[in-house]
Write a protein that holds these residues in place. Structure first.
Motif, PDB file in Angstrom:
ATOM      1  N   GLU A   1       0.741  -1.234   0.065  1.00 40.58           N
ATOM      2  CA  GLU A   1      -0.030  -0.011   0.064  1.00 40.58           C
ATOM      3  C   GLU A   1       0.847   1.288   0.010  1.00 40.58           C
ATOM      4  O   GLU A   1       1.890   1.492   0.781  1.00 40.58           O
ATOM      5  CB  GLU A   1      -0.888   0.119   1.103  1.00 40.58           C
ATOM      6  CG  GLU A   1      -1.819   1.324   1.342  1.00 40.58           C
ATOM      7  CD  GLU A   1      -2.707   1.600   0.236  1.00 40.58           C
ATOM      8  OE1 GLU A   1      -3.089   2.597   0.105  1.00 40.58           O
ATOM      9  OE2 GLU A   1      -3.027   0.436  -0.448  1.00 40.58           O
ATOM     10  N   GLY A   2       0.459   2.083  -0.993  1.00 43.04           N
ATOM     11  CA  GLY A   2       1.435   3.538  -0.909  1.00 43.04           C
ATOM     12  C   GLY A   2       2.672   3.493  -1.636  1.00 43.04           C
ATOM     13  O   GLY A   2       3.506   4.471  -1.708  1.00 43.04           O
ATOM     14  N   GLU A   3       3.167   2.199  -2.231  1.00 48.32           N
ATOM     15  CA  GLU A   3       4.351   2.071  -2.529  1.00 48.32           C
ATOM     16  C   GLU A   3       4.541   1.699  -4.227  1.00 48.32           C
ATOM     17  O   GLU A   3       3.629   0.821  -4.505  1.00 48.32           O
ATOM     18  CB  GLU A   3       5.221   1.093  -1.819  1.00 48.32           C
ATOM     19  CG  GLU A   3       5.668   1.527  -0.464  1.00 48.32           C
ATOM     20  CD  GLU A   3       6.382   0.697   0.208  1.00 48.32           C
ATOM     21  OE1 GLU A   3       7.716   0.546   0.101  1.00 48.32           O
ATOM     22  OE2 GLU A   3       5.991  -0.293   0.954  1.00 48.32           O
ATOM     23  N   GLU A   4       5.060   2.167  -5.024  1.00 47.32           N
ATOM     24  CA  GLU A   4       5.236   1.848  -6.336  1.00 47.32           C
ATOM     25  C   GLU A   4       6.726   1.359  -6.573  1.00 47.32           C
ATOM     26  O   GLU A   4       7.837   2.082  -6.511  1.00 47.32           O
ATOM     27  CB  GLU A   4       4.872   2.947  -7.226  1.00 47.32           C
ATOM     28  CG  GLU A   4       3.539   3.521  -7.094  1.00 47.32           C
ATOM     29  CD  GLU A   4       2.423   2.695  -7.799  1.00 47.32           C
ATOM     30  OE1 GLU A   4       2.732   1.756  -8.350  1.00 47.32           O
ATOM     31  OE2 GLU A   4       1.417   3.092  -7.520  1.00 47.32           O
ATOM     32  N   LEU A   5       6.949  -0.134  -6.647  1.00 48.74           N
ATOM     33  CA  LEU A   5       8.161  -0.609  -6.739  1.00 48.74           C
ATOM     34  C   LEU A   5       8.696  -1.234  -7.783  1.00 48.74           C
ATOM     35  O   LEU A   5       9.775  -1.785  -8.061  1.00 48.74           O
ATOM     36  CB  LEU A   5       8.021  -1.774  -5.611  1.00 48.74           C
ATOM     37  CG  LEU A   5       7.663  -1.672  -4.426  1.00 48.74           C
ATOM     38  CD1 LEU A   5       7.888  -2.600  -3.437  1.00 48.74           C
ATOM     39  CD2 LEU A   5       8.759  -0.583  -3.635  1.00 48.74           C
ATOM     40  N   ALA A   6       8.053  -0.600  -9.160  1.00 45.24           N
ATOM     41  CA  ALA A   6       8.541  -1.033 -10.292  1.00 45.24           C
ATOM     42  C   ALA A   6       9.707  -0.504 -10.651  1.00 45.24           C
ATOM     43  O   ALA A   6      10.843  -1.473 -11.133  1.00 45.24           O
ATOM     44  CB  ALA A   6       7.657  -0.718 -11.275  1.00 45.24           C
ATOM     45  N   ALA A   7      10.272   0.545 -10.213  1.00 47.36           N
ATOM     46  CA  ALA A   7      11.602   1.219 -10.563  1.00 47.36           C
ATOM     47  C   ALA A   7      12.540   0.424  -9.700  1.00 47.36           C
ATOM     48  O   ALA A   7      13.741   0.096 -10.266  1.00 47.36           O
ATOM     49  CB  ALA A   7      11.643   2.725 -10.277  1.00 47.36           C
ATOM     50  N   GLU A   8      12.282   0.209  -8.587  1.00 44.71           N
ATOM     51  CA  GLU A   8      13.376  -0.407  -7.679  1.00 44.71           C
ATOM     52  C   GLU A   8      13.527  -2.085  -7.826  1.00 44.71           C
ATOM     53  O   GLU A   8      14.841  -2.375  -7.996  1.00 44.71           O
ATOM     54  CB  GLU A   8      12.807  -0.514  -6.274  1.00 44.71           C
ATOM     55  CG  GLU A   8      13.562  -1.042  -5.074  1.00 44.71           C
ATOM     56  CD  GLU A   8      12.995  -0.939  -3.757  1.00 44.71           C
ATOM     57  OE1 GLU A   8      13.233  -2.218  -2.990  1.00 44.71           O
ATOM     58  OE2 GLU A   8      12.625  -0.070  -3.294  1.00 44.71           O
ATOM     59  N   ARG A   9      12.510  -2.630  -8.365  1.00 44.87           N
ATOM     60  CA  ARG A   9      12.533  -4.069  -8.843  1.00 44.87           C
ATOM     61  C   ARG A   9      13.327  -3.970 -10.084  1.00 44.87           C
ATOM     62  O   ARG A   9      14.202  -4.753 -10.340  1.00 44.87           O
ATOM     63  CB  ARG A   9      11.272  -4.665  -9.171  1.00 44.87           C
ATOM     64  CG  ARG A   9      10.391  -4.934  -7.658  1.00 44.87           C
ATOM     65  CD  ARG A   9       9.028  -5.179  -8.026  1.00 44.87           C
ATOM     66  NE  ARG A   9       8.493  -5.179  -6.716  1.00 44.87           N
ATOM     67  CZ  ARG A   9       6.903  -5.297  -6.776  1.00 44.87           C
ATOM     68  NH1 ARG A   9       6.204  -4.822  -7.925  1.00 44.87           N
ATOM     69  NH2 ARG A   9       6.397  -5.474  -5.577  1.00 44.87           N
ATOM     70  N   GLY A  10      12.932  -2.949 -11.073  1.00 42.86           N
ATOM     71  CA  GLY A  10      13.695  -3.003 -12.475  1.00 42.86           C
ATOM     72  C   GLY A  10      15.063  -2.876 -12.431  1.00 42.86           C
ATOM     73  O   GLY A  10      15.733  -3.460 -12.876  1.00 42.86           O
ATOM     74  N   ALA A  11      15.455  -1.992 -11.328  1.00 40.97           N
ATOM     75  CA  ALA A  11      16.828  -1.476 -11.197  1.00 40.97           C
ATOM     76  C   ALA A  11      17.554  -2.945 -10.758  1.00 40.97           C
ATOM     77  O   ALA A  11      18.808  -3.028 -11.030  1.00 40.97           O
ATOM     78  CB  ALA A  11      17.027  -0.629 -10.070  1.00 40.97           C
ATOM     79  N   ARG A  12      17.061  -3.830  -9.839  1.00 42.29           N
ATOM     80  CA  ARG A  12      17.694  -4.925  -9.410  1.00 42.29           C
ATOM     81  C   ARG A  12      17.909  -6.062 -10.691  1.00 42.29           C
ATOM     82  O   ARG A  12      18.955  -6.539 -10.854  1.00 42.29           O
ATOM     83  CB  ARG A  12      16.977  -5.652  -8.432  1.00 42.29           C
ATOM     84  CG  ARG A  12      16.995  -5.146  -7.140  1.00 42.29           C
ATOM     85  CD  ARG A  12      16.889  -5.633  -5.875  1.00 42.29           C
ATOM     86  NE  ARG A  12      15.479  -6.386  -5.823  1.00 42.29           N
ATOM     87  CZ  ARG A  12      14.408  -6.071  -5.169  1.00 42.29           C
ATOM     88  NH1 ARG A  12      14.535  -4.671  -4.850  1.00 42.29           N
ATOM     89  NH2 ARG A  12      13.256  -6.710  -5.341  1.00 42.29           N
ATOM     90  N   LEU A  13      16.990  -5.876 -11.796  1.00 39.09           N
ATOM     91  CA  LEU A  13      17.070  -6.660 -12.885  1.00 39.09           C
ATOM     92  C   LEU A  13      18.202  -6.426 -13.740  1.00 39.09           C
ATOM     93  O   LEU A  13      18.980  -7.059 -14.353  1.00 39.09           O
ATOM     94  CB  LEU A  13      15.694  -6.630 -13.743  1.00 39.09           C
ATOM     95  CG  LEU A  13      14.414  -7.571 -12.944  1.00 39.09           C
ATOM     96  CD1 LEU A  13      13.344  -7.110 -13.644  1.00 39.09           C
ATOM     97  CD2 LEU A  13      14.838  -8.943 -12.973  1.00 39.09           C
ATOM     98  N   TRP A  14      18.382  -5.059 -14.044  1.00 38.94           N
ATOM     99  CA  TRP A  14      19.456  -4.156 -14.491  1.00 38.94           C
ATOM    100  C   TRP A  14      20.708  -4.651 -14.029  1.00 38.94           C
ATOM    101  O   TRP A  14      21.639  -5.084 -14.648  1.00 38.94           O
ATOM    102  CB  TRP A  14      19.495  -2.922 -14.742  1.00 38.94           C
ATOM    103  CG  TRP A  14      18.450  -2.449 -15.635  1.00 38.94           C
ATOM    104  CD1 TRP A  14      17.191  -1.860 -15.503  1.00 38.94           C
ATOM    105  CD2 TRP A  14      18.262  -2.533 -17.193  1.00 38.94           C
ATOM    106  NE1 TRP A  14      16.265  -1.756 -16.433  1.00 38.94           N
ATOM    107  CE2 TRP A  14      17.035  -2.292 -17.551  1.00 38.94           C
ATOM    108  CE3 TRP A  14      19.393  -3.096 -18.101  1.00 38.94           C
ATOM    109  CZ2 TRP A  14      16.773  -1.891 -18.993  1.00 38.94           C
ATOM    110  CZ3 TRP A  14      18.823  -3.018 -19.369  1.00 38.94           C
ATOM    111  CH2 TRP A  14      17.639  -2.595 -19.904  1.00 38.94           C
ATOM    112  N   GLN A  15      20.781  -4.769 -12.726  1.00 35.76           N
ATOM    113  CA  GLN A  15      21.989  -5.035 -12.077  1.00 35.76           C
ATOM    114  C   GLN A  15      22.425  -6.769 -12.232  1.00 35.76           C
ATOM    115  O   GLN A  15      23.687  -6.906 -12.339  1.00 35.76           O
ATOM    116  CB  GLN A  15      21.697  -4.783 -10.280  1.00 35.76           C
ATOM    117  CG  GLN A  15      23.209  -5.006  -9.647  1.00 35.76           C
ATOM    118  CD  GLN A  15      24.355  -4.053 -10.352  1.00 35.76           C
ATOM    119  OE1 GLN A  15      24.064  -2.817 -10.366  1.00 35.76           O
ATOM    120  NE2 GLN A  15      25.423  -4.723 -10.314  1.00 35.76           N
TER     121      GLN A  15
END
Length: 581
Positions: free
Chosen positions: A515-529
């Motif tokens: 709730e209240g969090e959009e985590l697409a960018a954070e998860r995506g950054a881990r995929l790029w790593q």
């Protein structure tokens, strides 16, 4: 700047800041149910009411701004009494069977009930009757809806599909599918963004875990499971594990404990997709007069439904390559079944996806090419994976790391970024460059297509092929703008990647809800790593994919590849609905 006192603390904020945001900046939480910043600011739930000195009525914090000298109490006795009354009224038409609700333990309504110490209900509880349609992968239970309007606003303002609307009047007012339709009779893309932004269990993905349990219990069935790239960076969020500890290896170990005979990685067929789709693009690019432009990626079933329903004239622009999920099912029930001597009719293929629309994709009549049965039998979301592990009393924190099975379990860095917006394009360009020139580019040469910007453009020169104009877009509202620009001639591209969900699969409608969090960018950054750390970063260098072509498929775009790995997007239709003007 304006100055105020909130719960005895001096606060200084920019003029125009809402009371809710000002309190949050001071570390003071104010409860709310309907509020989504910039999307749903209608103050409908009245849970964010606060007391302002000198104002007789309580005011809502989400849509009232801080004024100079305000003295605000966010949790006074008067405020708490009002919130309890408001919440009890919200609960009066609510189905409070929390023990059988999928969102139990992760429900804002339930959390607020506990925080406000509500242990009895003085009002008669009369839940709205539900019209549940299990044919659709997305389920709405009217008795759990609190009319917060989040689903309507997300669908209208972010995705631009207008599937949900307000129906009825007076005490019969409710939220339902627009124009009194069943969901299955709409052109809903099943992106699931309404689900991930619903504060209760009113909107959920259809739960298919019982079908998986039945297959696991049958000794005559060989169970095979594949896991999508974006799942590996989100699967353990519901267990509270640190991302560094929640490795892919522990996820594999957990699935083996559940009882699957073979555990594979969708990264394998993501690499295979690049070989087919990249080769298809180069063929079209060198025979431009024979094709419509631009060519679109076809990995996202929500996007495929969108273009067929909203811009059908562009259907032939879609790559004919199946998605990695469907390519895997076809390979499992053909190549792998032959290698292992398994009857494909007794093979049960399960996918774990960050996506609800994949549940619809696997049931398309054009996705049964390997043996006549559906190539993929059941799709589970990342959330369902969590429930599956809990049902089997799996404790991921106690598991060792294990490897995927072979030969459909290997993947490259180019494959893992399929879960992030721009990843498919980046991976395709890497291999397209090689297929034309015979040498690898710098794997980070196409960085312009990366990042969180919802609509990205770039032009690259591939020696021997020429300039390639590309675009990457995520979120269907942004996609509509891109398609309208193409229609009106304001934009021209050769190759376009589209993902229905903002941020790509990492922010998919089947991912864990916070709730209240959009985590697409954070998860995506881990995929790029993960891509940056991978020993192999080019799909065409996957040794198991090379062996697959050598031993079974022959060559990309060959006869067998075309039969098993490509599809006819005109082989199925969406419901036709015409709104009367």
């Amino acid at each position: 700047m304006v100055n105020a006192i909130i719960d005895g603390r001096a606060v200084s904020v920019q003029a125009g800041t809402t009371i809710l945001d000002a309190a949050r900046s001071a570390g003071i939480p104010i409860p709310h149910l309907c509020y989504l910043k910039g999307i749903n600011e209608i103050a409908a739930c009245r849970m964010c009411v606060v007391e302002v000195e000198g104002i007789e009525r309580l005011v809502t914090a989400c849509d009232n701004v801080v004024l100079e000298g305000m003295v605000i109490s966010t949790n006074s006795p008067r405020v708490r009494r009002a919130r309890r009354t408001n919440l009890r009224l919200l609960l009066s038409p609510h189905d409070t069977s929390c023990t059988t609700c999928i969102r139990s333990g992760n429900c804002e309504l339930q959390t607020l009930s506990q925080e406000l110490n509500i242990h009895y209900q003085p009002y008669a509880v009369k839940p709205e009757r539900s019209r549940i349609d299990l044919d659709a992968p997305l389920i709405r239970e009217a008795g759990k809806c609190i009319k917060c309007m989040r689903c309507v606003q997300i669908c209208d303002k972010v995705q631009g599909m207008h599937i949900w609307d307000v129906a009825g009047t007076g005490s019969r007012t409710t939220v339902d599918v627009s124009f009194n339709r069943l969901l299955k009779n709409t052109d809903c893309t099943y992106c699931g963004q309404c689900v991930t932004h619903c504060p209760t269990g009113a909107l959920t993905a259809r739960d298919d875990t019982n079908a998986v349990f039945r297959a696991l219990e049958d000794p005559n069935i060989t169970t095979v499971i594949q896991v999508a790239p974006a799942v590996r960076v989100a699967w353990a969020e519901s267990f509270g594990l640190d991302p560094a500890f929640a490795t892919t290896g522990r996820m594999v170990a957990a699935l083996r404990r559940v009882g699957f005979d073979y555990v594979f990685d969708t990264n394998f067929t993501a690499d295979l997709t690049i070989m087919e789709e990249g080769s298809e693009f180069l063929h079209r690019f060198t025979h431009r007069d024979q094709y419509a432009w631009p060519m679109f990626t076809s990995c996202c079933p929500g996007w495929v439904r969108f273009v067929k329903g909203q811009f059908p004239a562009y259907t032939d622009n879609l790559s004919t390559a199946k998605s990695p999920q469907q390519m895997f099912g076809a390979m499992a029930k053909s190549y792998f079944a032959q290698r292992k001597g398994i009857d494909p009719h007794r093979m049960f293929v399960v996918s774990v996806m960050p996506c609800i629309s994949k549940k619809s994709e696997c049931r398309l009549p054009t996705m049964a090419d390997a043996c006549g049965d559906p190539d993929v039998d059941v799709v589970l979301t990342t959330r369902e994976l969590g429930r599956l592990l809990r049902s089997e009393h799996i404790v991921p924190a106690d598991l060792p790391e294990e490897s995927f099975d072979s030969p459909l379990g290997s993947g490259t860095g180019a494959a893992v970024i399929f879960g992030a917006t721009g990843g498919v394009m980046d991976a395709a360009l890497r291999s397209a460059y090689f297929l034309v020139t015979g040498r690898n580019p710098d794997p980070d040469a196409f960085a312009e297509v990366r990042g969180d910007k919802p609509w990205k453009e770039a032009t690259y020169t591939i020696p021997g092929a020429g300039e390639v104009r590309v675009a990457v877009v995520s979120g269907l509202g942004n996609t509509r703008h891109l398609m309208e620009a193409l229609e009106k001639g304001r934009a021209e591209y050769d190759f376009v990647e589209v993902m229905a969900c903002p941020g790509g699969c990492a922010g998919g409608g089947g991912q864990p809800i916070h709730e209240g969090e959009e985590l697409a960018a954070e998860r995506g950054a881990r995929l790029w790593q993960l891509d940056a750390d991978a020993p192999v970063r080019f799909s065409h260098e996957n040794p198991d994919v090379q062996a697959l072509y050598r031993e079974f498929l022959g060559a990309p775009l060959g006869e067998k590849s075309h039969h098993l790995l490509h599809t006819d997007h005109r082989g199925w239709s969406l419901p036709v609905f015409r709104r009367e003007e």
